[in-house]
Design an enzyme around this catalytic site. Structure first.
Site, PDB file in Angstrom:
ATOM      1  N   ASN A   1     -12.708  10.208  -1.816  1.00  0.00           N
ATOM      2  CA  ASN A   1     -13.093   9.646  -3.608  1.00  0.00           C
ATOM      3  C   ASN A   1     -13.126   8.395  -2.594  1.00  0.00           C
ATOM      4  O   ASN A   1     -12.681   7.983  -1.564  1.00  0.00           O
ATOM      5  CB  ASN A   1     -12.725   9.713  -3.964  1.00  0.00           C
TER       6      ASN A   1
ATOM      7  N   CYS B   1       0.370   3.777   3.260  1.00  0.00           N
ATOM      8  CA  CYS B   1       0.862   2.655   4.189  1.00  0.00           C
ATOM      9  C   CYS B   1       2.583   2.867   4.242  1.00  0.00           C
ATOM     10  O   CYS B   1       3.464   3.273   4.687  1.00  0.00           O
ATOM     11  CB  CYS B   1       0.802   1.316   4.322  1.00  0.00           C
TER      12      CYS B   1
ATOM     13  N   CYS C   1       1.087  -1.223   0.158  1.00  0.00           N
ATOM     14  CA  CYS C   1       0.248  -0.013  -0.039  1.00  0.00           C
ATOM     15  C   CYS C   1       0.619   0.828   0.108  1.00  0.00           C
ATOM     16  O   CYS C   1       1.756   1.608   0.845  1.00  0.00           O
ATOM     17  CB  CYS C   1      -0.651  -0.185   1.354  1.00  0.00           C
TER      18      CYS C   1
ATOM     19  N   HIS D   1      -8.474   8.318   2.564  1.00  0.00           N
ATOM     20  CA  HIS D   1      -7.827   9.350   2.799  1.00  0.00           C
ATOM     21  C   HIS D   1      -8.664  10.710   2.374  1.00  0.00           C
ATOM     22  O   HIS D   1      -9.815  10.255   1.772  1.00  0.00           O
ATOM     23  CB  HIS D   1      -6.532   9.813   1.473  1.00  0.00           C
TER      24      HIS D   1
HETATM   25  P1  5GP Z   1      -7.778   9.881  -4.941  1.00  0.00           P
HETATM   26  O1  5GP Z   1      -7.572   9.538  -6.211  1.00  0.00           O
HETATM   27  O2  5GP Z   1      -7.578   8.371  -4.893  1.00  0.00           O
HETATM   28  O3  5GP Z   1      -9.301   9.938  -3.807  1.00  0.00           O
HETATM   29  O4  5GP Z   1      -6.783  10.575  -4.361  1.00  0.00           O
HETATM   30  C1  5GP Z   1      -5.366   9.922  -4.641  1.00  0.00           C
HETATM   31  C2  5GP Z   1      -4.240  11.189  -4.330  1.00  0.00           C
HETATM   32  O5  5GP Z   1      -2.918  10.602  -4.397  1.00  0.00           O
HETATM   33  C3  5GP Z   1      -3.985  12.045  -6.126  1.00  0.00           C
HETATM   34  O6  5GP Z   1      -4.250  13.528  -5.477  1.00  0.00           O
HETATM   35  C4  5GP Z   1      -2.364  11.913  -6.332  1.00  0.00           C
HETATM   36  O7  5GP Z   1      -2.064  12.918  -6.660  1.00  0.00           O
HETATM   37  C5  5GP Z   1      -2.338  11.596  -4.748  1.00  0.00           C
HETATM   38  N1  5GP Z   1      -0.738  10.274  -5.393  1.00  0.00           N
HETATM   39  C6  5GP Z   1      -0.285   9.137  -5.158  1.00  0.00           C
HETATM   40  N2  5GP Z   1       0.571   8.685  -5.553  1.00  0.00           N
HETATM   41  C7  5GP Z   1       1.378   9.311  -4.355  1.00  0.00           C
HETATM   42  C8  5GP Z   1       2.206   9.754  -3.352  1.00  0.00           C
HETATM   43  O8  5GP Z   1       3.141   9.176  -4.476  1.00  0.00           O
HETATM   44  N3  5GP Z   1       2.628  10.585  -3.126  1.00  0.00           N
HETATM   45  C9  5GP Z   1       1.923  11.517  -2.931  1.00  0.00           C
HETATM   46  N4  5GP Z   1       1.972  12.731  -1.696  1.00  0.00           N
HETATM   47  N5  5GP Z   1       0.872  11.353  -3.545  1.00  0.00           N
HETATM   48  C10 5GP Z   1       0.859  10.759  -4.405  1.00  0.00           C
HETATM   49 ZN    ZN Z   2      -2.424   1.448   3.622  1.00  0.00          ZN
END
Ligand code: 5GP
Ligand code: ZN
Length: 115
Positions: A86, A6, A3, A99
Protein backbone atom coordinates in the site's frame (compact mmCIF):
# COMPACT_ATOMS: atom_id res chain seq x y z
CA UNK A 1 11.81 10.29 14.02
CA UNK A 2 8.68 8.83 15.51
CA UNK A 3 8.13 5.70 13.42
CA UNK A 4 6.25 2.66 14.68
CA UNK A 5 8.04 0.16 12.45
CA UNK A 6 11.50 1.63 13.26
CA UNK A 7 10.64 1.02 16.93
CA UNK A 8 9.59 -2.55 16.13
CA UNK A 9 12.84 -3.14 14.22
CA UNK A 10 14.84 -1.73 17.16
CA UNK A 11 12.90 -3.96 19.58
CA UNK A 12 11.47 -0.97 21.48
CA UNK A 13 7.99 -2.22 20.62
CA UNK A 14 7.36 -5.97 20.79
CA UNK A 15 6.47 -7.96 17.70
CA UNK A 16 6.42 -11.59 16.59
CA UNK A 17 9.51 -11.84 14.43
CA UNK A 18 9.43 -14.20 11.46
CA UNK A 19 12.59 -13.11 9.60
CA UNK A 20 15.68 -11.07 10.43
CA UNK A 21 18.80 -10.41 8.41
CA UNK A 22 21.22 -7.53 7.78
CA UNK A 23 18.83 -5.23 5.97
CA UNK A 24 15.39 -6.83 6.22
CA UNK A 25 13.05 -7.58 9.13
CA UNK A 26 9.67 -9.32 9.05
CA UNK A 27 7.01 -9.76 11.71
CA UNK A 28 3.39 -10.83 12.12
CA UNK A 29 0.74 -8.22 11.41
CA UNK A 30 -1.11 -7.29 14.61
CA UNK A 31 -4.45 -7.49 12.79
CA UNK A 32 -4.11 -10.47 10.46
CA UNK A 33 -6.32 -10.55 7.36
CA UNK A 34 -5.43 -14.19 6.62
CA UNK A 35 -3.97 -17.11 8.64
CA UNK A 36 -0.55 -15.91 7.50
CA UNK A 37 -0.12 -12.13 7.44
CA UNK A 38 3.47 -10.92 7.71
CA UNK A 39 5.03 -7.52 7.08
CA UNK A 40 8.48 -7.32 5.45
CA UNK A 41 10.30 -4.04 6.03
CA UNK A 42 13.68 -2.52 5.19
CA UNK A 43 15.65 -1.88 8.39
CA UNK A 44 16.60 1.57 7.14
CA UNK A 45 13.66 3.93 7.23
CA UNK A 46 12.08 4.53 3.82
CA UNK A 47 8.62 6.01 4.10
CA UNK A 48 7.00 4.49 1.02
CA UNK A 49 7.49 3.10 -2.45
CA UNK A 50 6.96 6.66 -3.69
CA UNK A 51 10.17 7.69 -1.91
CA UNK A 52 12.20 4.99 -3.58
CA UNK A 53 15.41 5.92 -5.39
CA UNK A 54 17.95 3.93 -7.35
CA UNK A 55 20.00 3.82 -4.11
CA UNK A 56 17.22 2.14 -2.16
CA UNK A 57 16.34 -0.32 -4.93
CA UNK A 58 18.76 -3.10 -3.79
CA UNK A 59 16.90 -3.58 -0.50
CA UNK A 60 13.76 -4.40 -2.50
CA UNK A 61 15.65 -7.32 -3.99
CA UNK A 62 16.56 -8.42 -0.47
CA UNK A 63 12.94 -8.13 0.64
CA UNK A 64 11.82 -10.30 -2.27
CA UNK A 65 14.54 -12.84 -1.45
CA UNK A 66 13.31 -12.90 2.17
CA UNK A 67 9.75 -13.46 0.97
CA UNK A 68 10.92 -16.28 -1.28
CA UNK A 69 12.77 -17.91 1.63
CA UNK A 70 9.90 -17.63 4.10
CA UNK A 71 7.21 -18.75 1.65
CA UNK A 72 9.34 -21.74 0.60
CA UNK A 73 10.09 -22.66 4.20
CA UNK A 74 6.40 -22.55 5.15
CA UNK A 75 5.22 -24.26 1.93
CA UNK A 76 3.25 -21.32 0.58
CA UNK A 77 5.22 -21.55 -2.66
CA UNK A 78 3.09 -24.63 -3.41
CA UNK A 79 -0.31 -23.37 -2.24
CA UNK A 80 0.13 -19.75 -3.31
CA UNK A 81 0.14 -16.38 -1.60
CA UNK A 82 -0.24 -12.67 -2.24
CA UNK A 83 1.96 -9.68 -1.58
CA UNK A 84 0.82 -6.07 -1.45
CA UNK A 85 2.47 -2.70 -0.97
CA UNK A 86 0.00 0.00 0.00
CA UNK A 87 1.45 3.34 -1.03
CA UNK A 88 0.34 6.82 -0.02
CA UNK A 89 -3.16 8.14 0.57
CA UNK A 90 -4.98 6.51 -2.33
CA UNK A 91 -3.18 3.25 -1.57
CA UNK A 92 -4.48 3.39 2.05
CA UNK A 93 -0.99 3.28 3.56
CA UNK A 94 -1.40 3.82 7.30
CA UNK A 95 2.16 3.23 8.56
CA UNK A 96 4.71 5.39 6.78
CA UNK A 97 7.61 2.97 6.80
CA UNK A 98 7.66 0.93 3.61
CA UNK A 99 6.29 -2.57 4.17
CA UNK A 100 5.34 -5.51 1.99
CA UNK A 101 2.30 -7.49 3.17
CA UNK A 102 2.47 -11.26 2.73
CA UNK A 103 -0.92 -12.97 2.87
CA UNK A 104 -1.26 -16.75 2.74
CA UNK A 105 -2.74 -19.82 4.40
CA UNK A 106 -6.21 -19.82 2.83
CA UNK A 107 -7.98 -19.30 -0.47
CA UNK A 108 -7.84 -15.52 -0.78
CA UNK A 109 -10.62 -13.47 -2.35
CA UNK A 110 -10.78 -12.84 -6.08
CA UNK A 111 -8.22 -10.48 -7.49
CA UNK A 112 -8.68 -6.97 -6.19
CA UNK A 113 -12.21 -7.60 -4.97
CA UNK A 114 -13.44 -4.75 -2.82
CA UNK A 115 -11.61 -2.03 -4.72
P1 5GP B 1 -0.82 -0.39 5.75
O1 5GP B 1 -2.29 -0.13 5.91
O2 5GP B 1 0.01 0.82 6.07
O3 5GP B 1 -0.47 -1.00 4.42
O4 5GP B 1 -0.47 -1.53 6.77
C1 5GP B 1 -0.08 -1.30 8.08
C2 5GP B 1 -0.23 -2.62 8.80
O5 5GP B 1 0.46 -2.53 10.03
C3 5GP B 1 -1.68 -2.98 9.11
O6 5GP B 1 -2.01 -4.22 8.48
C4 5GP B 1 -1.71 -3.06 10.64
O7 5GP B 1 -2.52 -4.11 11.12
C5 5GP B 1 -0.25 -3.26 11.00
N1 5GP B 1 0.13 -2.72 12.29
C6 5GP B 1 -0.22 -1.49 12.79
N2 5GP B 1 0.32 -1.31 14.00
C7 5GP B 1 1.01 -2.46 14.28
C8 5GP B 1 1.78 -2.88 15.41
O8 5GP B 1 1.96 -2.18 16.42
N3 5GP B 1 2.34 -4.12 15.35
C9 5GP B 1 2.18 -4.93 14.26
N4 5GP B 1 2.75 -6.13 14.30
N5 5GP B 1 1.47 -4.57 13.18
C10 5GP B 1 0.89 -3.35 13.20
ZN1 ZN C 1 10.64 3.80 10.12
Amino acid sequence: MDCLFCKIIEGKIASSKVYDDKNVFAFKDISPQAPIHYLFVPKNHISSLAQFTDDTMPVMEEIFAAIRNVTKQEGHDKSGFRIAINTGQHGCQTVHHLHVHLLAGKQLGGNFSGL
